[in-house]
Design a protein around this motif. Structure first.
Motif, PDB file in Angstrom:
ATOM      1  N   PHE A  17       0.827  -1.200   0.000  1.00 32.58           N
ATOM      2  CA  PHE A  17       0.000   0.000   0.000  1.00 32.58           C
ATOM      3  C   PHE A  17       0.864   1.254   0.000  1.00 32.58           C
ATOM      4  N   SER A  18       1.981   1.187   0.701  1.00 30.56           N
ATOM      5  CA  SER A  18       2.833   2.376   0.800  1.00 30.56           C
ATOM      6  C   SER A  18       3.348   2.812  -0.574  1.00 30.56           C
ATOM      7  N   ASP A  19       3.420   1.853  -1.514  1.00 28.21           N
ATOM      8  CA  ASP A  19       3.855   2.211  -2.874  1.00 28.21           C
ATOM      9  C   ASP A  19       2.863   3.169  -3.537  1.00 28.21           C
ATOM     10  N   LEU A  20       1.590   2.999  -3.173  1.00 30.47           N
ATOM     11  CA  LEU A  20       0.536   3.755  -3.860  1.00 30.47           C
ATOM     12  C   LEU A  20       0.011   4.919  -3.035  1.00 30.47           C
ATOM     13  N   GLU A  21       0.397   4.924  -1.779  1.00 28.50           N
ATOM     14  CA  GLU A  21      -0.219   5.836  -0.824  1.00 28.50           C
ATOM     15  C   GLU A  21      -0.195   7.288  -1.306  1.00 28.50           C
ATOM     16  N   LYS A  69      -0.813  -4.660 -15.322  1.00 31.41           N
ATOM     17  CA  LYS A  69       0.618  -4.662 -14.983  1.00 31.41           C
ATOM     18  C   LYS A  69       0.975  -5.689 -13.915  1.00 31.41           C
ATOM     19  N   GLU A  70      -0.039  -6.247 -13.293  1.00 33.02           N
ATOM     20  CA  GLU A  70       0.172  -7.258 -12.244  1.00 33.02           C
ATOM     21  C   GLU A  70       1.198  -6.787 -11.227  1.00 33.02           C
ATOM     22  N   ALA A  71       1.051  -5.520 -10.834  1.00 35.52           N
ATOM     23  CA  ALA A  71       2.045  -4.927  -9.949  1.00 35.52           C
ATOM     24  C   ALA A  71       1.602  -4.906  -8.497  1.00 35.52           C
ATOM     25  N   ILE A  72       0.324  -5.182  -8.244  1.00 32.21           N
ATOM     26  CA  ILE A  72      -0.111  -5.218  -6.844  1.00 32.21           C
ATOM     27  C   ILE A  72      -0.766  -6.562  -6.540  1.00 32.21           C
TER      28      ILE A  72
ATOM     29  N   ARG B 333      10.393  -1.924 -13.487  1.00 32.96           N
ATOM     30  CA  ARG B 333      10.765  -1.558 -12.129  1.00 32.96           C
ATOM     31  C   ARG B 333       9.812  -2.201 -11.117  1.00 32.96           C
ATOM     32  N   MET B 334       8.527  -2.183 -11.427  1.00 34.02           N
ATOM     33  CA  MET B 334       7.560  -2.786 -10.511  1.00 34.02           C
ATOM     34  C   MET B 334       7.778  -4.296 -10.432  1.00 34.02           C
ATOM     35  N   GLN B 335       8.105  -4.889 -11.574  1.00 29.85           N
ATOM     36  CA  GLN B 335       8.369  -6.326 -11.598  1.00 29.85           C
ATOM     37  C   GLN B 335       9.593  -6.651 -10.741  1.00 29.85           C
ATOM     38  N   ALA B 336      10.628  -5.801 -10.862  1.00 29.03           N
ATOM     39  CA  ALA B 336      11.850  -6.027 -10.097  1.00 29.03           C
ATOM     40  C   ALA B 336      11.560  -5.950  -8.601  1.00 29.03           C
ATOM     41  N   LEU B 337      10.744  -4.997  -8.211  1.00 30.28           N
ATOM     42  CA  LEU B 337      10.397  -4.855  -6.798  1.00 30.28           C
ATOM     43  C   LEU B 337       9.639  -6.083  -6.303  1.00 30.28           C
ATOM     44  N   VAL B 431      16.550   1.930  -0.907  1.00 29.31           N
ATOM     45  CA  VAL B 431      15.171   2.326  -1.188  1.00 29.31           C
ATOM     46  C   VAL B 431      14.285   1.723  -0.102  1.00 29.31           C
ATOM     47  N   VAL B 432      13.535   2.588   0.565  1.00 24.80           N
ATOM     48  CA  VAL B 432      12.669   2.143   1.659  1.00 24.80           C
ATOM     49  C   VAL B 432      11.247   1.934   1.128  1.00 24.80           C
ATOM     50  N   PRO B 433      10.593   0.839   1.457  1.00 23.57           N
ATOM     51  CA  PRO B 433      11.069  -0.240   2.328  1.00 23.57           C
ATOM     52  C   PRO B 433      11.678  -1.426   1.572  1.00 23.57           C
ATOM     53  N   GLU B 434      11.495  -1.460   0.208  1.00 20.52           N
ATOM     54  CA  GLU B 434      11.848  -2.717  -0.476  1.00 20.52           C
ATOM     55  C   GLU B 434      13.348  -3.013  -0.499  1.00 20.52           C
ATOM     56  N   GLY B 435      14.166  -1.978  -0.336  1.00 20.66           N
ATOM     57  CA  GLY B 435      15.603  -2.212  -0.396  1.00 20.66           C
ATOM     58  C   GLY B 435      16.200  -2.576   0.961  1.00 20.66           C
TER      59      GLY B 435
END
Ligand SMILES: [Zn+2]
Ligand SMILES: [Zn+2]
Lengths: 148, 551
Positions: A17-21, A69-72, B333-337, B431-435
């Motif tokens: 969620f923090s990615d989108l917040e 995008k299947e990102a979440i 980038r999203m895929q990498a994360l 990179v917070v938090p994923e890194g």
């Protein structure tokens, strides 16, 4: 005695969620601005357009992140729907052929319109007269029929 | 070697053959396509102006002939006694090439003069002070003057010099240029007769440029030209010469250039992939959130400013192209994360479990209740020997105990956890938090704060740390090599960008200079015009006065 936990903690959103917040906050602010914007010199029906458009954009944003995008994650997606960040009814329509870009639910409701038919923006471009410039009354859509 | 195709070729003067169309490749090259034959080529398939107009490249790949071009491209001296720098004598191949201006595509005939005694031969002067001999009957051009014409052309040159001397002594006569240079063998000009007759000068060497059949070295070319039977009068226009010159230039332009010093090439274009990669670098460098919609990026003033003030933003010309590049970048980038998270959770089952606690654990539930409630959830099931129910219970109790403490206390504990990490694991680039390293994420102290508070706190903490250590000895050799390759590629495209910017700046400077000259000349002309007007008025007044006197 259980400790009192802050409301935000009780329903903590799932991971990711923090990615989108921040972006969701931007959408919320835009929505507030649109709601508070003076609309004195606008025709009555146009006042609602920005709100429909922002709502559409935000639903689209979440829909694309999850389906395209299947990102979440699914838990996050469902949490977002449950918390009103996206319109599940509209998203359900987007999965149907010809409705992939549907602007809003109002435009496919036949009852509300004057002619008992769907909105002008739902008419395929091929059916319209050439160069006919259209814009629907309910949300300001300029055409959202998709053939493929 | 494709450089020469970046600029409009002089061959553009020629119409395309039927069936061919002109196109622009994304890289900036012009190319030609024939829909019927599905052929494509960089070389303009133009209609031949004359049977001899299409000269094969092979002529030009001959160093002698190439040298002939060079000689002609050197600024033409006012007379033939100037030193030619040995261009004509250079037989050793292309090693002796000097940086030279490419023949301008805009070159065109400026004037022509008949060669006395050798009709129909004419000598054509071009705007760029080149000249060539032209035989309108044969429609053949020669950058180097055929030997048989030399004496006559020498005469012409001497006459021109004499004319110039006369012009200089009589400044009221405007300079006429070569068009009006008459053949005046009788005129006396002692100053010029002392000049050596430099027959070896390249200017007088014969090189056939446009005739393809004459490749055979065993066949003396001079013989051939001298055998030309002069025929009757031929129609010959400026346009004919222009087309002929265009053909000659086209040949020249198709000659592979090994010189990077061409001044008029324009900015070296970036390849499409370099431009996209540079744009991706920009997004990465600015730490753009890949989840943010493209429209939002441009709507937020701070982000938009950062993006648009960077040179790399403009390497892609359209918003559409930028959006496409962003889309690719953001997806990757999203895929990498996502992959990184999955990998971390796999590495340590505690990470997933602790996150689950963060979402669902509450002091209202004791461990047995909690376990019963969520027994169907994956992370509550057996995690192997290393992570069983005992471990889960222990973490649960630790978590609940900590959640009851104050936020300040929890922050203090988290800080202690972070401080125990090395500079390689945690640094200002994290990179917070994923890194955040798995060792931290597998610790209960990582989950006891709510995510937002925690991430802000950790973000602030890592900003205060130093940069990542220089040597990256921890990765495998392959990883290191890949990283080094990526860095090298990035340096390369950044250099390409710098080169382009320099060229653009240089071109701008040159244009401003040219503009300055133009303005100065314009002012000069205006002044002269004014002067002339004054004189005219005076003259008029004088005339009027005269008339009055008569009355
Ligand atoms: Zn619509
Ligand atoms: Zn609508």
């Amino acid at each position: 005695m259980p400790a009192v936990r802050p409301a935000s903690k009780r329903k903590a959103p799932p991971e990711g969620f923090s990615d989108l917040e921040e972006d969701l906050l931007i959408f919320s602010n835009k929505m507030k601005d649109a709601q508070n914007a003076p609309n004195d010199n606008l025709p009555r029906h146009q006042a609602q357009w920005p709100i429909f458009q922002i709502s559409h954009q935000r639903s689209r944003y979440i829909y694309e992140l999850f389906y395209d995008k299947e990102a979440i994650s699914r838990p996050l997606y469902e949490w977002l729907l449950k918390n009103g960040y996206a319109d599940p009814m509209l998203i359900a329509k987007w999965k149907k052929q010809g409705y992939e870009k549907l602007c809003c639910l109002r435009c496919i409701q036949t009852k509300e319109t004057n002619f008992n038919s769907t909105c002008i923006c739902r008419v395929p471009k091929t059916v319209l007269k050439e160069d006919q410039d259209i814009q629907c009354v309910s949300c300001g859509c300029r055409g959202c029929f998709s053939s493929s | 070697m494709l450089k020469s195709t970046y600029k409009p070729s002089a061959a553009a003067l020629q119409p395309l053959l039927p069936g061919w169309t002109e196109h622009k490749a994304p890289t900036g090259h012009t190319y030609y396509y024939n829909a019927a034959t599905k052929e494509s080529t960089y070389k303009r398939p133009a209609a031949p102006f004359a049977p001899t107009a299409i000269a094969p490249q092979v002529n030009l790949s001959d160093p002698n002939i190439a040298n002939a071009f060079l000689a002609q491209n050197a600024p033409q001296p006012s007379h033939q006694s100037s030193h030619r720098g040995g261009f004509g004598g250079e037989r050793g191949g292309r090693g002796g090439f000097q940086p030279r201006p490419r023949p301008q595509p805009t070159d065109k005939p400026r004037s022509k003069v008949a060669i006395p005694g050798h009709e129909p031969w004419i000598l054509v002067y071009t705007k760029l002070n080149r000249r060539f001999a032209y035989n309108p009957v044969k429609k053949a051009s020669y950058w180097r003057i055929p030997e048989k014409l030399m004496p006559a052309i020498l005469e012409l040159d001497q006459a021109r010099i004499r004319q110039k001397a006369i012009d200089e002594t009589a400044p009221t006569v405007t300079t006429t240029g070569e068009t009006t240079v008459p053949n005046r063998p009788g005129a006396a000009a002692p100053a010029t007769t002392t000049e050596p007759h430099d027959y070896d000068s390249s200017e007088y060497e014969e090189v056939e440029v446009t005739d393809s059949e004459d490749d055979d070295p065993s066949r003396p070319k001079r013989q051939r030209t001298s055998d030309d039977p002069p025929s009757g009068p031929v129609e010959f226009t400026e346009a004919d010469i222009a087309a002929q010159l265009a053909a000659m230039n086209a040949d020249y332009n198709s000659y592979p250039s090994d010189s990077d010093q061409d001044e008029d090439d324009g900015p070296p274009p970036l390849s499409e992939s370099d431009a996209t990669a540079l744009f991706h670098d920009l997004l990465t460098d600015l730490r753009i959130n890949p989840y943010t919609p493209f429209a939002t990026l441009l709507e937020q003033p701070t982000t938009a400013d950062k993006l648009t003030s960077d040179l790399r933003y403009l390497v892609l010309a359209t918003t559409r192209a930028r959006k496409e590049a962003w889309e690719t970048w953001s997806r990757a980038r999203m895929q990498a994360l996502k992959d990184e998270r999955a990998r971390q959770e796999k590495t340590d089952p505690r990470i997933g479990y602790l996150e689950f606690l963060q979402e669902n654990a509450t002091p209202k539930l004791y461990w047995p209740e909690f376990r019963r409630k969520y027994k169907k959830i994956d992370c509550m099931k057996d995690g192997g020997a290393a992570f069983g129910d005992k471990e889960r219970e222990k973490l649960y109790r630790e978590y609940i105990a900590r959640v009851k403490t104050s936020v300040g206390e929890r922050k203090g504990e988290l800080k202690g956890l972070l401080a125990g990490q090395g500079a390689r694991a945690l640094n200002s680039a994290t990179v917070v938090p994923e890194g955040v390293p798995a060792a931290v994420r597998a610790d209960v102290r990582w989950v006891v704060l709510d995510r937002k508070t925690r991430d802000e706190f950790v973000e602030g903490y890592v900003r205060g740390l130093g940069p990542p250590p220089e040597d990256e000895g921890q990765g495998t050799r392959e990883e290191e090599e890949a990283a080094e390759k990526a860095r090298e590629e990035r340096r390369k495209r950044e250099r390409a960008l710098e080169d382009r910017e320099r060229a653009v700046a240089e071109e701008k400077r040159r244009q401003e200079k040219r503009l300055g000259f133009e303005r100065a000349r314009l002012r000069e002309e205006e002044r002269e015009l004014e002067k002339a007007m004054v004189v005219d008025k005076k003259g008029l007044r004088g005339q009027l006065a005269g008339e009055r006197m008569e009355e």
